[in-house]
Design a protein around this motif. Structure first.
Motif, PDB file in Angstrom:
ATOM      1  N   ALA A   1       5.732 -10.529 203.411  1.00 11.88           N
ATOM      2  CA  ALA A   1       7.130 -10.733 203.808  1.00 11.88           C
ATOM      3  C   ALA A   1       7.246 -11.900 204.784  1.00 11.88           C
ATOM      4  N   ASP A   2       6.301 -12.008 205.708  1.00 14.07           N
ATOM      5  CA  ASP A   2       6.288 -13.137 206.642  1.00 14.07           C
ATOM      6  C   ASP A   2       6.131 -14.460 205.896  1.00 14.07           C
ATOM      7  N   GLU A   3       5.257 -14.489 204.907  1.00 18.71           N
ATOM      8  CA  GLU A   3       5.029 -15.712 204.139  1.00 18.71           C
ATOM      9  C   GLU A   3       6.281 -16.124 203.366  1.00 18.71           C
ATOM     10  N   LEU A   4       6.988 -15.145 202.803  1.00 16.13           N
ATOM     11  CA  LEU A   4       8.227 -15.449 202.082  1.00 16.13           C
ATOM     12  C   LEU A   4       9.315 -15.933 203.049  1.00 16.13           C
ATOM     13  N   ARG A   5       9.368 -15.329 204.225  1.00 10.52           N
ATOM     14  CA  ARG A   5      10.338 -15.781 205.232  1.00 10.52           C
ATOM     15  C   ARG A   5      10.077 -17.243 205.603  1.00 10.52           C
TER      16      ARG A   5
ATOM     17  N   ILE B   1      11.808 -10.153 188.752  1.00  8.62           N
ATOM     18  CA  ILE B   1      11.722  -8.769 189.211  1.00  8.62           C
ATOM     19  C   ILE B   1      10.651  -8.013 188.415  1.00  8.62           C
ATOM     20  N   GLY B   2       9.833  -7.250 189.133  1.00  7.88           N
ATOM     21  CA  GLY B   2       8.772  -6.501 188.488  1.00  7.88           C
ATOM     22  C   GLY B   2       7.482  -7.284 188.337  1.00  7.88           C
ATOM     23  N   SER B   3       7.474  -8.537 188.813  1.00  5.43           N
ATOM     24  CA  SER B   3       6.262  -9.356 188.764  1.00  5.43           C
ATOM     25  C   SER B   3       6.011  -9.933 190.153  1.00  5.43           C
ATOM     26  N   ASN B   4       4.972 -10.752 190.278  1.00  5.01           N
ATOM     27  CA  ASN B   4       4.672 -11.360 191.573  1.00  5.01           C
ATOM     28  C   ASN B   4       4.919 -12.870 191.572  1.00  5.01           C
ATOM     29  N   GLY B   5       5.607 -13.371 190.542  1.00  3.09           N
ATOM     30  CA  GLY B   5       5.841 -14.811 190.424  1.00  3.09           C
ATOM     31  C   GLY B   5       7.188 -15.245 190.981  1.00  3.09           C
ATOM     32  N   TYR B   6       7.201 -16.428 191.598  1.00  2.00           N
ATOM     33  CA  TYR B   6       8.460 -17.007 192.089  1.00  2.00           C
ATOM     34  C   TYR B   6       8.346 -18.519 192.108  1.00  2.00           C
ATOM     35  N   SER B   7       9.460 -19.190 192.346  1.00  2.00           N
ATOM     36  CA  SER B   7       9.456 -20.647 192.442  1.00  2.00           C
ATOM     37  C   SER B   7      10.486 -21.093 193.475  1.00  2.00           C
ATOM     38  N   ILE B   8      10.218 -22.224 194.092  1.00  4.56           N
ATOM     39  CA  ILE B   8      11.179 -22.903 194.966  1.00  4.56           C
ATOM     40  C   ILE B   8      11.211 -24.350 194.508  1.00  4.56           C
ATOM     41  N   GLU B   9      12.358 -24.782 193.972  1.00  9.96           N
ATOM     42  CA  GLU B   9      12.453 -26.089 193.354  1.00  9.96           C
ATOM     43  C   GLU B   9      13.726 -26.819 193.787  1.00  9.96           C
TER      44      GLU B   9
ATOM     45  N   LEU C   1       1.314  -6.649 194.755  1.00  7.00           N
ATOM     46  CA  LEU C   1       2.716  -6.501 195.118  1.00  7.00           C
ATOM     47  C   LEU C   1       3.609  -7.069 194.021  1.00  7.00           C
ATOM     48  N   VAL C   2       4.838  -6.570 193.952  1.00  7.38           N
ATOM     49  CA  VAL C   2       5.816  -7.092 192.993  1.00  7.38           C
ATOM     50  C   VAL C   2       7.171  -7.237 193.687  1.00  7.38           C
ATOM     51  N   PHE C   3       8.000  -8.094 193.118  1.00 10.06           N
ATOM     52  CA  PHE C   3       9.373  -8.219 193.612  1.00 10.06           C
ATOM     53  C   PHE C   3      10.187  -7.035 193.106  1.00 10.06           C
ATOM     54  N   LEU C   4      10.850  -6.359 194.021  1.00 15.74           N
ATOM     55  CA  LEU C   4      11.662  -5.192 193.680  1.00 15.74           C
ATOM     56  C   LEU C   4      13.103  -5.589 193.386  1.00 15.74           C
ATOM     57  N   SER C   5      13.651  -6.483 194.187  1.00 17.85           N
ATOM     58  CA  SER C   5      15.017  -6.959 193.968  1.00 17.85           C
ATOM     59  C   SER C   5      15.228  -8.260 194.720  1.00 17.85           C
TER      60      SER C   5
ATOM     61  N   LEU D   1      13.448  -7.985 198.360  1.00 17.43           N
ATOM     62  CA  LEU D   1      12.576  -6.843 198.613  1.00 17.43           C
ATOM     63  C   LEU D   1      11.320  -6.945 197.757  1.00 17.43           C
ATOM     64  N   ILE D   2      10.176  -6.613 198.361  1.00 15.32           N
ATOM     65  CA  ILE D   2       8.909  -6.547 197.635  1.00 15.32           C
ATOM     66  C   ILE D   2       8.337  -5.140 197.793  1.00 15.32           C
ATOM     67  N   LYS D   3       7.555  -4.729 196.792  1.00 15.93           N
ATOM     68  CA  LYS D   3       7.063  -3.348 196.747  1.00 15.93           C
ATOM     69  C   LYS D   3       5.560  -3.331 196.497  1.00 15.93           C
ATOM     70  N   SER D   4       4.893  -2.371 197.122  1.00 19.62           N
ATOM     71  CA  SER D   4       3.465  -2.184 196.896  1.00 19.62           C
ATOM     72  C   SER D   4       3.243  -1.074 195.873  1.00 19.62           C
ATOM     73  N   ALA D   5       1.989  -0.891 195.465  1.00 22.94           N
ATOM     74  CA  ALA D   5       1.655   0.164 194.512  1.00 22.94           C
ATOM     75  C   ALA D   5       1.868   1.552 195.111  1.00 22.94           C
ATOM     76  N   ARG D   6       1.920   1.637 196.436  1.00 22.79           N
ATOM     77  CA  ARG D   6       2.151   2.910 197.119  1.00 22.79           C
ATOM     78  C   ARG D   6       3.640   3.198 197.302  1.00 22.79           C
ATOM     79  N   ASP D   7       4.498   2.392 196.652  1.00 22.66           N
ATOM     80  CA  ASP D   7       5.965   2.523 196.743  1.00 22.66           C
ATOM     81  C   ASP D   7       6.477   2.319 198.167  1.00 22.66           C
ATOM     82  N   GLU D   8       5.786   1.490 198.927  1.00 21.04           N
ATOM     83  CA  GLU D   8       6.281   1.067 200.238  1.00 21.04           C
ATOM     84  C   GLU D   8       6.959  -0.284 200.071  1.00 21.04           C
ATOM     85  N   VAL D   9       8.037  -0.485 200.815  1.00 22.29           N
ATOM     86  CA  VAL D   9       8.904  -1.640 200.592  1.00 22.29           C
ATOM     87  C   VAL D   9       9.103  -2.419 201.886  1.00 22.29           C
TER      88      VAL D   9
END
Length: 227
Positions: A59-63, A86-94, A145-149, A192-200
């Motif tokens: 979350a700090d890295e995304l911020r 959503i549901g994956s770990n991929g993103y872009s900033i362009e 981790l995956v993007f939740l929303s 929001l990002i989510k872990s396999a333990r359903d922590e957000v």
């Protein structure tokens, strides 16, 4: 004779003392078993702590990535856009290519600025980046981790900006685009990002000021089972 007997007695006492100070095989096995049991009980707790730390760090890295995108837009005079799947770990900033940028690039191919060299494909939308070691074409968060929303407030400015750049919705699983304007303002957004333990955990962005802050760690259950 008494002296010899006394010496032997002291020797036996010392020998027995040395033997008593050691550990028997049974005692060693017992201690190792206790250590293994305690370790097995503590392992899940340690894993949980490490997983939560990884979530906060991401979350700090995304911020910081959002803050960097805002500064890049202000410095280069070219709006930036964040998108994730959503549901994956991929993103872009362009960079967000506007019609004026396309017109300028005809006379001056270097008019479109950015960290990497840009090539115009002939249609409006995102510039395709030349892939090099410093500027990857796509980015990823940790594989666990995956993007939740990714929700951004829809307003007239954002709608016109995306329409003029011919940027579509990006599919059913795509998060909403987050825009960083050249004047330092941004979309009002929540990621929001989510872990396999359903922590957000996540990041929130305030459009008028461009202020970016972390969202406190919580659980999927506390969010009402958001998927």
């Amino acid at each position: 004779m008494t002296s010899i007997s006394s010496t032997r007695s002291r020797f036996r006492d010392r020998e027995n003392s040395v033997l008593r100070s050691g550990f028997t095989l049974f005692e060693m096995i017992l201690v190792l078993t206790i250590i293994m049991v305690v370790g097995s009980l503590a392992a899940p707790a340690i894993d949980g702590v490490l997983a939560r730390q990884k979530l906060r760090t991401t979350a700090d890295e995304l911020r910081m990535a959002w803050q960097s995108a805002r500064l890049t837009a202000m410095r280069t005079g070219q709006a930036q856009v964040f998108r994730c799947q959503i549901g994956s770990n991929g993103y872009s900033i362009e960079p967000l290519i506007q019609p004026d940028d396309m017109a300028n690039s005809v006379d001056d191919p270097t008019a479109i600025s950015g960290a990497a060299a840009q090539s115009i494909s002939g249609s409006l939308g995102f510039a395709s980046q030349t892939v090099d070691a410093e500027t990857p074409a796509s980015l990823q968060i940790d594989s666990t981790l995956v993007f939740l929303s990714c929700n951004a407030t829809s307003d007239m400015r954002a709608a016109l900006t995306l329409q003029s750049a011919s940027v579509g919705a990006g599919g059913a699983d795509a998060g909403q685009p987050v825009l960083f304007y050249t004047d330092g303002t941004t979309s009002t957004a929540e990621l929001l990002i989510k872990s396999a333990r359903d922590e957000v955990c996540g990041v929130q962005l305030r459009g008028l000021t461009g202020f970016c802050d972390n969202i406190s760690l919580t659980t999927l259950e506390a969010l009402g089972g958001l998927r």
